[in-house]
Design an enzyme around this catalytic site. Structure first.
Site, mmCIF file in Angstrom:
data_model
loop_
_atom_site.group_PDB
_atom_site.id
_atom_site.type_symbol
_atom_site.label_atom_id
_atom_site.label_comp_id
_atom_site.label_asym_id
_atom_site.label_seq_id
_atom_site.Cartn_x
_atom_site.Cartn_y
_atom_site.Cartn_z
ATOM 1 N N CYS A 62 -2.317 -2.984 -2.592
ATOM 2 C CA CYS A 62 -2.602 -4.698 -3.541
ATOM 3 C C CYS A 62 -0.861 -4.992 -2.587
ATOM 4 O O CYS A 62 -1.542 -5.340 -1.203
ATOM 5 C CB CYS A 62 -2.164 -3.730 -4.322
ATOM 6 S SG CYS A 62 -2.277 -6.231 -5.839
ATOM 7 N N HIS A 179 -7.137 -0.425 -6.047
ATOM 8 C CA HIS A 179 -6.347 0.171 -6.577
ATOM 9 C C HIS A 179 -7.106 1.350 -7.033
ATOM 10 O O HIS A 179 -7.106 2.100 -7.907
ATOM 11 C CB HIS A 179 -6.343 0.038 -8.449
ATOM 12 C CG HIS A 179 -4.721 -1.068 -7.683
ATOM 13 N ND1 HIS A 179 -3.797 -1.223 -8.217
ATOM 14 C CD2 HIS A 179 -4.916 -2.599 -7.951
ATOM 15 C CE1 HIS A 179 -2.868 -2.216 -8.066
ATOM 16 N NE2 HIS A 179 -3.632 -2.781 -8.392
ATOM 17 N N GLU A 181 -5.327 4.558 -7.332
ATOM 18 C CA GLU A 181 -4.868 5.127 -8.079
ATOM 19 C C GLU A 181 -4.893 4.767 -9.815
ATOM 20 O O GLU A 181 -4.397 5.951 -10.454
ATOM 21 C CB GLU A 181 -3.372 5.085 -7.732
ATOM 22 C CG GLU A 181 -2.624 4.183 -8.712
ATOM 23 C CD GLU A 181 -3.137 2.574 -7.531
ATOM 24 O OE1 GLU A 181 -3.573 3.224 -7.179
ATOM 25 O OE2 GLU A 181 -2.430 1.561 -8.185
#
Lengths: 213, 81
Positions: A62, A179, A181
């Site tokens: 990002c 994302h 994560e």
């Protein structure tokens, strides 16, 4: 994943002892001028650039991807999303190149469900650089539908060629807008993001001594 | 001395903000607005120096930080006191 990690403050100037570096999202510098443009000049970035130029694994997620674009470690730039809105939703991305340190636990065509959360994820590059990205298999992820078909309607932000993530020509620096994560922990029903970190781990094993689990 | 810096998206690069503004102007009844391009304007105060070194400095600032030449063009005016 049983690995030790160390948070590096932006004012630091060394990345010594690191096996891989992750530039997270978060916009902690604001978006003045352009996304990532101020963060790119934070003191730590010289060391990150040097680490990347020496072949170290660098993953930008990002805002981290936007910072990598501003450093020039990855080609291209980000524009405002076509619809001008901040988009926070789950997207599907297709693995286009599984022969990278970031995707080797996947196969080509594998569809990952990963969330996006950004206002400036509209990836742009000039036609010459785009051809080079395509020719060198540097486009690692494309936005697609749930069946893995790359369609205009599955492109959330207007990115050229549905690009969700690219790597550098050497293949040790990857940036992506979604994302991983945020869907990599056992407490989540969706753990697709874990594949990216597993890939990194797999590619590092053998190259460096990893601590025993 | 001052520098006035104008940063605009390169020709051909889609400018959704400009487009939204154009549509809004049309909604307000301003006819004949064919296109709007949105950019940035910066005013930089500089200590007094020769005009050509000021131009060089501003040009470097634009290349390095103020503009991203992948997507943006820049131009500037140096105004001497």
């Amino acid at each position: 994943m049983g690995q030790s990690s160390h948070l590096i403050w932006h004012q630091e100037t060394s990345v010594q002892g690191m096996d891989a570096i992750l530039l997270p999202g978060g916009f902690s510098y604001g978006d003045y001028l352009r996304t990532g443009s101020i963060a790119r000049f934070s003191p730590i970035m010289e060391a990150v650039i040097q680490f990347a130029n020496q072949g170290g694994l660098v993953l930008g997620i990002c805002n981290g991807f936007q910072i990598l674009l501003e450093t020039g470690l990855l080609p291209g730039a980000m524009l405002r999303n076509t619809e001008l809105s901040f988009i926070c939703k789950e997207t599907y991305i297709r693995v286009e190149n599984a022969n990278t340190p970031f995707t080797k636990s996947c196969e080509v065509g594998k569809v990952l469900k990963l969330p996006i959360a950004h206002a400036d994820g509209n990836y742009f590059t000039n036609p010459v650089d785009l051809s080079a990205l395509q020719a060198n298999a540097q486009i690692v992820f494309r936005y697609c539908d749930r069946d893995g078909i790359v369609t205009p309607s599955s492109n959330p932000n207007g990115s050229i060629d549905n690009i969700a993530g690219i790597q550098n020509a050497q293949g040790n620096v990857l940036g992506l807008m979604p994302h991983p994560e945020r869907c990599a922990e056992p407490i989540f029903s969706n753990q697709d993001g874990r594949l990216i970190f597993e890939s990194m781990l797999t590619s590092l094993i053998g190259q460096i001594p990893l601590p025993a689990k | 001395m001052k520098a006035k810096i104008y940063i605009t998206l390169k020709n051909g690069i889609h400018d959704p903000q400009g487009r939204a503004i154009q549509q809004s102007l049309q909604t307000l009844g301003f006819e004949g607005v064919q296109d709007v391009r949105m950019g940035k304007f910066l005013e930089v105060d500089l200590q007094e120096m020769k005009k050509d070194s000021a131009e060089k400095t501003i040009n470097t600032m634009c290349q390095k930080l103020l503009a991203n030449t992948v997507i943006e063009d820049f131009r500037y005016e140096i105004i001497e006191n």
